[in-house]
Write a protein that holds these residues in place. Structure first.
Motif, PDB file in Angstrom:
ATOM      1  N   ILE A 304      22.861  12.645  47.600  1.00 42.48           N
ATOM      2  CA  ILE A 304      23.069  14.060  47.340  1.00 42.48           C
ATOM      3  C   ILE A 304      23.662  14.205  45.946  1.00 42.48           C
ATOM      4  CG2 ILE A 304      23.390  14.623  49.766  1.00 42.48           C
ATOM      5  CD1 ILE A 304      26.375  14.693  49.283  1.00 42.48           C
ATOM      6  N   SER A 349      26.699  10.478  50.501  1.00 42.47           N
ATOM      7  CA  SER A 349      27.661  11.371  51.140  1.00 42.47           C
ATOM      8  C   SER A 349      28.761  10.542  51.810  1.00 42.47           C
ATOM      9  CB  SER A 349      26.961  12.254  52.171  1.00 42.47           C
ATOM     10  OG  SER A 349      26.363  11.454  53.176  1.00 42.47           O
ATOM     11  N   GLY A 350      29.912  11.189  52.032  1.00 36.85           N
ATOM     12  CA  GLY A 350      31.018  10.514  52.689  1.00 36.85           C
ATOM     13  C   GLY A 350      32.248  10.459  51.805  1.00 36.85           C
ATOM     14  N   LYS A 351      33.259   9.735  52.264  1.00 36.33           N
ATOM     15  CA  LYS A 351      34.517   9.605  51.525  1.00 36.33           C
ATOM     16  C   LYS A 351      34.456   8.363  50.642  1.00 36.33           C
ATOM     17  CE  LYS A 351      38.364  10.631  53.575  1.00 36.33           C
ATOM     18  NZ  LYS A 351      39.578  10.553  54.444  1.00 36.33           N
ATOM     19  N   PHE A 373      35.796  13.368  48.940  1.00 39.92           N
ATOM     20  CA  PHE A 373      34.871  13.512  50.053  1.00 39.92           C
ATOM     21  C   PHE A 373      33.637  14.247  49.549  1.00 39.92           C
ATOM     22  CE2 PHE A 373      33.070  15.440  53.873  1.00 39.92           C
ATOM     23  CZ  PHE A 373      33.017  14.336  54.704  1.00 39.92           C
ATOM     24  N   GLU A 375      29.946  15.840  50.104  1.00 43.31           N
ATOM     25  CA  GLU A 375      28.955  16.369  51.035  1.00 43.31           C
ATOM     26  C   GLU A 375      28.061  17.335  50.280  1.00 43.31           C
ATOM     27  OE1 GLU A 375      30.958  18.298  54.184  1.00 43.31           O
ATOM     28  OE2 GLU A 375      32.204  19.553  52.898  1.00 43.31           O
ATOM     29  N   ALA A 376      27.040  17.838  50.949  1.00 43.91           N
ATOM     30  CA  ALA A 376      26.012  18.622  50.272  1.00 43.91           C
ATOM     31  C   ALA A 376      26.568  19.835  49.543  1.00 43.91           C
ATOM     32  CB  ALA A 376      24.951  19.055  51.282  1.00 43.91           C
ATOM     33  N   ASN A 377      27.555  20.516  50.115  1.00 39.26           N
ATOM     34  CA  ASN A 377      28.076  21.745  49.501  1.00 39.26           C
ATOM     35  C   ASN A 377      29.494  21.563  48.966  1.00 39.26           C
ATOM     36  OD1 ASN A 377      25.701  23.289  50.146  1.00 39.26           O
ATOM     37  ND2 ASN A 377      26.426  23.359  52.283  1.00 39.26           N
ATOM     38  N   SER A 378      29.786  20.373  48.493  1.00 35.93           N
ATOM     39  CA  SER A 378      31.127  20.115  47.959  1.00 35.93           C
ATOM     40  C   SER A 378      31.408  20.983  46.740  1.00 35.93           C
ATOM     41  CB  SER A 378      31.265  18.642  47.570  1.00 35.93           C
ATOM     42  OG  SER A 378      31.127  17.812  48.680  1.00 35.93           O
TER      43      SER A 378
END
Length: 402
Positions: A304, A349-351, A373, A375-378
């Motif tokens: 991502i 994705s992930g931490k 962290f 993710e797609a919408n960070s």
């Protein structure tokens, strides 16, 4: 009187504050004059201008041996450097500053050598490339190793100073300044690459040891071979800069990296910028002398987009053109910020624990390690840079209260 003095001091402090913290972008006038060692103008000399954001990096001197341009850079910052070439004379160059710059093309000499294997047999077809030169070598040695130099790395002039050894392993470079030291890279398939230094007018025998070869294959998530993936092997030890080579996968997803000195390597994989795939790096590849190492298959994973923004700490304005180093276990990326101060890299994705570094003229360098962290919408990761304090004051001011 005391009030007047206080107001005067406030005005001076405000002026000094502007000197320290303002960093506007200027079109800085720069002029390059090229002469021979007798002081005569050199017309039609080829110039390569290593100046950031300059639209045309190549130019020629006019009939008076001059070339002028405007450098798009911050006031009082380092502008860049120039390399100058003229047939019949030695290469020359200098670091560029605002205003007048002079380059003297001295008497030309040469450097030469013979490349052999570690048993003394000559090697044909070895690539020898002139990377840079230390100039005014006699002065440099007197000053404890410091002196002027020029870099050909990445310049179109370097193509004229890249040769292949002949059947007898010999090579030769003309146009070397008379009081200089040439820095060469020597690369041959199946041998460990070497960087060597040769003083002008001298010749040297360069023996290459049998190198390590790394081979492997890159696949997508479905197990299909991936072509065009760039693979970089970097020495994890003290020779990380000298002992690094790159390769690229073929139609079967296979790659081969040559010319490595035995070491423990980290392999970094990078697909086309439009590819959605991310590749885990490998940091456990141990290679020994003359060994062919078969690296386990690497599979790409759909990643991502991780976004970030670089802002000026004092006014929160976006910073364009900052180089960002983003490193983690699975990647090494060096994007640059756009006009909105934004950058992006594709990742998993992930931490993750990610190391960030930012470099931009006029600002303090930043080095930070954060747990992020992804993710797609960070939300975009924000780096704030403080302006570098550059104080230049001319004249003399004496506080009347002292």
């Amino acid at each position: 009187r005391h009030t007047a003095i206080s107001m005067k001091k406030q005005v001076i402090l405000a002026f000094l504050s502007l000197c320290c913290f303002s960093q506007a972008v200027w079109a800085v006038p720069v002029s390059v004059e090229v002469v021979d060692e007798n002081g005569q103008a050199v017309p039609d000399a080829d110039l390569y201008l290593a100046v950031e954001n300059l639209k045309s990096p190549t130019a020629r001197t006019d009939a008076t041996g001059r070339h002028s341009f405007e450098a798009p850079t911050e006031e009082n910052s380092w502008i860049g450097h120039v390399v100058v070439k003229k047939s019949g004379l030695a290469l020359g160059g200098t670091s560029l500053k605002k205003g007048e710059n002079k380059v003297v093309l001295p008497r030309a000499t040469s450097v030469s050598g013979v490349v052999t294997d570690d048993g003394g047999a000559p090697l044909a077809g070895v690539q020898v490339k002139l990377q840079s030169m230390a100039l005014e070598l006699s002065k440099k040695e007197k000053n404890g190793g410091f002196g002027p130099w020029i870099s050909l790395y990445g310049s179109p002039i370097q193509t004229d100073y890249t040769v292949q050894t002949g059947a007898n392993g010999a090579f030769r470079f003309e146009g070397i300044p008379s009081d200089a030291e040439a820095h060469l890279s020597v690369v041959a398939a199946g041998f460990a690459a070497r960087n060597v230094k040769i003083k002008s007018g001298e010749s040297q025998t360069i023996a290459l040891a049998r190198g390590t070869i790394l081979r492997g294959q890159v696949l997508d998530e479905a197990g299909n071979p991936l072509a065009g993936v760039k693979v970089r092997a970097r020495d994890m030890g003290e020779m990380s800069h000298e002992n690094s080579q790159s390769g690229e996968t073929d139609a079967q997803g296979r790659y081969e990296i040559l010319g490595l000195i035995p070491a423990t390597f980290r392999l970094v994989f990078e697909a086309d910028k439009n590819s959605p795939l991310v590749f885990p790096s490998r940091s456990d590849v141990v290679a020994r002398m003359g060994e062919v190492v078969q690296v386990p298959v690497v599979r790409g994973q759909t990643g991502i987009v991780f976004r970030g923004k670089v802002l000026a700490a004092n006014d929160q304005k976006p910073i364009k053109g900052a180089t960002i180093s983003v490193r983690a276990d699975w990647m090494e990326k060096n994007p640059r910020t756009d006009e909105n101060g934004e950058f992006s890299v594709r990742t998993l994705s992930g931490k993750h624990r990610i190391y960030f570094a930012s470099y931009r003229k006029g600002f303090k360098n930043v080095h930070r390690e954060r747990e992020v962290f992804v993710e797609a919408n960070s939300e975009p990761f924000v780096l704030e840079l403080e302006r570098a304090q550059v104080l230049r004051v001319w004249g003399r001011y004496q506080d009347p209260l002292l």
